[in-house]
Design a protein around this motif. Structure first.
Motif, PDB file in Angstrom:
ATOM      1  N   PHE A 185      81.017-101.104  38.919  1.00 47.17           N
ATOM      2  CA  PHE A 185      80.515 -99.891  38.281  1.00 47.17           C
ATOM      3  C   PHE A 185      80.905 -98.658  39.083  1.00 47.17           C
ATOM      4  O   PHE A 185      80.975 -98.709  40.315  1.00 47.17           O
ATOM      5  N   ILE A 186      81.111 -97.569  38.378  1.00 48.24           N
ATOM      6  CA  ILE A 186      81.571 -96.324  38.991  1.00 48.24           C
ATOM      7  C   ILE A 186      80.704 -95.168  38.532  1.00 48.24           C
ATOM      8  O   ILE A 186      80.356 -95.080  37.350  1.00 48.24           O
ATOM      9  N   GLY A 187      80.354 -94.293  39.449  1.00 47.77           N
ATOM     10  CA  GLY A 187      79.630 -93.079  39.080  1.00 47.77           C
ATOM     11  C   GLY A 187      79.819 -92.035  40.159  1.00 47.77           C
ATOM     12  O   GLY A 187      80.308 -92.332  41.247  1.00 47.77           O
ATOM     13  N   SER A 188      79.416 -90.808  39.847  1.00 43.89           N
ATOM     14  CA  SER A 188      79.640 -89.752  40.824  1.00 43.89           C
ATOM     15  C   SER A 188      78.652 -88.616  40.614  1.00 43.89           C
ATOM     16  O   SER A 188      77.933 -88.568  39.611  1.00 43.89           O
ATOM     17  N   HIS A 189      78.614 -87.730  41.567  1.00 45.20           N
ATOM     18  CA  HIS A 189      77.767 -86.542  41.454  1.00 45.20           C
ATOM     19  C   HIS A 189      78.494 -85.352  42.065  1.00 45.20           C
ATOM     20  O   HIS A 189      79.480 -85.514  42.808  1.00 45.20           O
ATOM     21  N   ILE A 190      78.020 -84.193  41.711  1.00 51.55           N
ATOM     22  CA  ILE A 190      78.567 -82.956  42.273  1.00 51.55           C
ATOM     23  C   ILE A 190      77.976 -82.812  43.665  1.00 51.55           C
ATOM     24  O   ILE A 190      76.800 -82.498  43.827  1.00 51.55           O
ATOM     25  N   GLU A 192      75.546 -95.486  36.876  1.00 50.16           N
ATOM     26  CA  GLU A 192      75.708 -95.394  35.422  1.00 50.16           C
ATOM     27  C   GLU A 192      74.799 -94.303  34.848  1.00 50.16           C
ATOM     28  O   GLU A 192      75.181 -93.601  33.918  1.00 50.16           O
ATOM     29  N   ASN A 193      73.604 -94.174  35.425  1.00 52.54           N
ATOM     30  CA  ASN A 193      72.713 -93.104  34.968  1.00 52.54           C
ATOM     31  C   ASN A 193      73.329 -91.726  35.209  1.00 52.54           C
ATOM     32  O   ASN A 193      73.223 -90.829  34.366  1.00 52.54           O
ATOM     33  N   LEU A 194      73.969 -91.586  36.342  1.00 51.57           N
ATOM     34  CA  LEU A 194      74.587 -90.285  36.649  1.00 51.57           C
ATOM     35  C   LEU A 194      75.636 -89.904  35.602  1.00 51.57           C
ATOM     36  O   LEU A 194      75.805 -88.731  35.281  1.00 51.57           O
ATOM     37  N   THR A 195      76.339 -90.924  35.061  1.00 46.85           N
ATOM     38  CA  THR A 195      77.384 -90.607  34.079  1.00 46.85           C
ATOM     39  C   THR A 195      76.796 -90.081  32.775  1.00 46.85           C
ATOM     40  O   THR A 195      77.538 -89.615  31.914  1.00 46.85           O
ATOM     41  N   ARG A 196      75.460 -90.188  32.610  1.00 44.05           N
ATOM     42  CA  ARG A 196      74.806 -89.675  31.394  1.00 44.05           C
ATOM     43  C   ARG A 196      74.356 -88.235  31.540  1.00 44.05           C
ATOM     44  O   ARG A 196      73.816 -87.663  30.610  1.00 44.05           O
ATOM     45  N   GLN A 197      74.538 -87.658  32.733  1.00 45.67           N
ATOM     46  CA  GLN A 197      74.051 -86.298  32.962  1.00 45.67           C
ATOM     47  C   GLN A 197      75.167 -85.262  32.858  1.00 45.67           C
ATOM     48  O   GLN A 197      76.282 -85.514  33.319  1.00 45.67           O
TER      49      GLN A 197
END
Lengths: 361, 361, 361, 361
Positions: free
Chosen positions: B151-156, B177-182
């Motif tokens: 799984f991959i996700g990221s934030h600013i 995955e939750n971060l990708t929804r924001q």
């Protein structure tokens, strides 16, 4: 594994720290170019372990035997293969590593990748020793680039938290070439004492320190680079991050750029006397992956040598037990000094790959 | 130009900002995999210019037409080609750019590279618009990776000088995955107000701001990576630096590592209940180019949008005159927000290329 | 020059006929595979010049030194480099070739390609000697293929106008392996006398003869091959046509197929006892670039040795004069015999490249 | 799958017979070259199914939409993508092929390769229809080659057992270009009647015939080619054998060479009025993989169309039963005629890839 690199030239490296030899094949060089062998050997010596102040006690002359592609003192255009014998190997130092993985090293990864069949002696294929063939290839590429008036040089931009002065936006070739003649290249030599102290202090503690290296390439005309995927940044970074100790790379002002406003970051184009330049060089001579004609400037973060002589926590990969590790072997307390010619070498290889067919230079 | 990338899969992108279409061909996908088309379109929408708060007013639905390689709702194993039509082009905005090059953009480089034959409208091939096909390819790769529990996700991680909290060394897949929804993904949402303020302030001034994006990949077992030249870092960095705005990349603690001692930087291996991990993750889950089994963590520095509405100094490339430039067109005052899915996409492409043939996952 | 080949494995060859060494690097082999070194050396001996009846008087043991990628009698997964020293070189035989190009050889092409900087001794890089590293790489690949129950063998299908019986459509692995044990492999040994006579007659006349080699690969399951551009035929042919003497290649019935009607050429699929096969094998086990599960059969045309001892017309490339050439040196009057292991080697390399990641075999 | 080809240019093809479109991306073309679009469309029409005498009744205009890389009537140097819509698809004709594999086709291989997920309609990705993008790419490359005075043309060298006269060793460019204007190109037009009769006879029987195509490339100077692995023969053959119907390839005299003595096969170099040539051209203008400056000549064997209307034995791949197959659909009784521009196209692509960076032509 993937040990072939390049688009217009191809570099193939081989060997392990304790195999009988290491080497490199360089494919698709032009024919008819005489190489300055003494100059190549000088580059090798910059990186070679020589038992000196900033080096592991392992001593290797790192003399390269050119076994092909060179005839009557000129390249023939066929693959140039250089071989370096491993002579001063003390494999017994590494017997413990059959089972116990070193923190900060790739032992654990290679154990899993190879199903336990990796050559663990001295780090095997992921040893810093594999940068010797890169330096040879880089030395050849540097000579090819000089024919096009492209020059490369670098300095130790920091050791731990002591920083050297950064390159001027208009750094010139002769300054860069001079830096390559120095054992401990600095823009501001006043920084030497503090850096030297940190390195020796770390050694006396059985510990190690890291640092950064800033490198510049001058003489590249505007419009070089092969976007989308072979931007100048991509080419250089892909090779830099092949060097195991490199953990960060910046082009131009790098992370500082992310804090600027567009009106500060953009380098204004100016024309004076028919010559185009940018008033600043925040972008390190590269925009959209293409050269602007300004010096190409980048920086690489080198982590501290993973091999230290302090007791460390780790595991036995066979038994799964938590164990203590006390390393033997011969190691640099700061690899940044010997990494300088490596960083220049990969810059030369990347740049020559992009410039191989540019006849307008 | 070099618009083909990859070893086990191959990504070929094409198109310009104002050509009739842009797109990508993905070669060597496995056969028989159903794709979640709605999910792909959701990823496209994250990047698409939608006239929203953090976007250029140019509106593009960025709907992808899959023209090949997909039959009966499954991949066929033959090349998957996705095409995105350019619809909302205002080419007349760019007439001035025939002669006047924009600071911070690749116009000057392309002018020289192409002998003045580049498609200057909207930045042509080097437009941020070319990241749309990357996001499509990345969305496909993400789905392939999920089949292997990766799984991959990221934030600013920052906007200008305002920093978000960094990922924990043991960040998990569901958080990613939750971060990708924001819309504006942050670890510490309390940072939003200050970041949002900086972006809007820059817009009101006709200026722009940059920032950084931290990305994590979890679920990759130990021993993945293809040294010497296809280390995990090399693969990811080569794609990151293809994205025109990226000017710095760090793995793990990156530049901080260069300031640590070896005894601090080395991540001790530990074993607990049969599971191996490292007590810290300073190296970002990668040692010697190979995964350790810990989360793979990297960070990318994004420069401020080069297109600003303040008057700038530049040149006319035809006449060589120094001129003032006042840009028209439609631009983001901060591309970091829309760059988030792009960074994840290239991480997914790089990682899937490395994992394509790993059947042991 | 382009001396790197392969998609899943990579073969890099280097060397010239009279350089200090020749060799090959094989990248991306699996780890943990023990190699039968004696068997490799036996393959080398099949090709080696040994002063025997069908060979040049030049004698080379062609012993391969494995310098990397092999540890504790197993592959490590890192690049396997094999080096072969050139020992029995008589460079003075070639002094005349500085200026006078040999008909049927690449001297004229290399002179122009390299601007006169080619290593003309013994044909340099285009010498048949460069097939020795190929045979080494092929011997390694053959051993990898045997682990997947894939076997390769071949016979001399013709010398000049004397033809051997062709392989049966259902040729089996043990017959193929037996053929590799014969000095002069034939399906119908009764053809030996006439072929042997033609070769010796040519030698006594200072002339040479050519011939053809038919090769079969058995054990490849259905569905192997990577169209569009890496069809089985493309992979094998691209390597076959790298061997300088090969001037024609056929798969299955080849040119005969072009004379058949579709109703004759199509191989009907049949199923018997759960096993699928084709009643005929006109297509040589390949349809649309993919294997059918039947034996893969191809044939290569080998031109007569270009080096002959009859006086020949040619030119001096420096002066442009028409001259007579009387060759010295040591040459085979029929290279077909020694080419047999080379043809098998390239078949093994091509096939292993396609099968490297097939775990279902 | 492997649908990317090339070293200096890269060709990426995509699509299936009944997908919404097929196409090709050509990477790394030079910038600033105007294309003769009408001429490209003329090449497309040579191959297009038009319901004519030698064609399937399926009618496709095969108009290419250039969606990128072309601006102001010139190439931009960025990827040129050409898309061809599939319009006249009758997918229902192929319903039976879900289970029953066609003899002589790749259905069985693709079924196994894709685990039954292949697009079986019209042969999917392995349909002859995929040669349309090749013809487009070839037409572009032909125009690039003409700028370097390199010309390509071909003729039907045989239909079944009726042979046309072979090219003269010194065939010239204008003759070749004239041949490209003929529907049924022959050196000796007297052969047309017999060939035409054979084709029509086969059609009336519901059967098919094969043949051969001889192709020549003139204007290539001496020394072109990239041994070891990118010999001219390797490059051309690797593309030829990607075309599903090609089962044999010869360069120069090909298989006849294997029957000659060295003294006959060797082409003597001669110099007359400062111009070097060979008195014969048995080697088809290529020695050791490099051009000699003579016309490059090769021949390809095309098997008879696999789709015939006679009842055939085959199997049901799902049930394993032996069944009878009576094909519907629309097929050529002789694909040789429409294959002519395809053979020229791949010759042009291969040759241009080798000549891309030769500025001395």
């Amino acid at each position: 594994m993937s040990t072939v690199w390049g688009s217009n030239i191809k570099i193939t490296i081989f060997g392990e720290s304790h195999s009988s030899a290491i080497g490199v094949v360089i494919d698709n060089l032009p024919a008819g170019v005489p190489l300055d062998i003494a100059e190549i050997q000088r580059e090798m010596a910059r990186r070679a372990p020589n038992g000196g102040e900033y080096s592991t006690p392992r001593q290797e002359a790192d003399e390269v035997e050119i076994v092909s592609g060179y005839f009557n003192d000129k390249t023939t255009g066929t693959p140039l293969c250089g071989i370096i014998r491993n002579t001063n190997t003390k494999s017994s130092d590494y017997d413990v590593l059959k089972d116990v993985v070193r923190p900060g090293h790739s032992d654990f990864g290679y154990y899993h990748k190879s199903g336990g069949n990796n050559d663990y002696r001295g780090g095997g294929h992921s040893s810093g020793r594999l940068t010797a063939p890169l330096v040879f290839a880089g030395a050849v590429c540097k000579q090819m680039l000089r024919l096009k008036d492209v020059f490369i040089g670098s300095h130790i931009s920091s050791i731990s938290n002591i920083k050297d002065t950064k390159f001027d936006a208009r750094v010139e070739g002769n300054m860069l070439e001079n830096l390559t003649r120095q054992v401990f290249p600095l823009v501001n030599n006043a920084k030497f004492v503090a850096m030297d102290y940190l390195i020796k202090e770390a050694r006396s503690e059985g510990d190690s320190v890291g640092g950064t290296i800033e490198c510049a390439i001058v003489g590249v005309p505007a419009g070089v680079g092969e976007p989308f995927f072979e931007s100048i940044e991509s080419k250089i970074a892909s090779l830099l991050f092949s060097v195991p100790a490199v953990k960060g790379v910046e082009f131009g002002k790098g992370y500082e750029l992310a804090k600027m406003k567009g009106s500060e970051a953009n380098d204004p184009f100016r024309c004076l006397g028919g010559r185009v330049f940018t008033a600043t060089n925040n972008n390190g001579g590269i925009l959209g992956g293409l050269s602007t004609g300004m010096p190409i400037i980048f920086d690489a973060a080198i982590k501290p040598t993973a091999s230290i002589f302090k007791e460390q926590d780790t595991i036995n990969v066979i038994t799964g037990e938590n164990v203590k590790l006390n390393l033997k072997g011969r190691h640099d307390s700061c690899i940044v000094v010997r990494a300088v010619p490596v960083i220049e070498a990969v810059a030369a290889i990347a740049m020559y790959d992009l410039l191989r067919y540019r006849e307008d230079l």
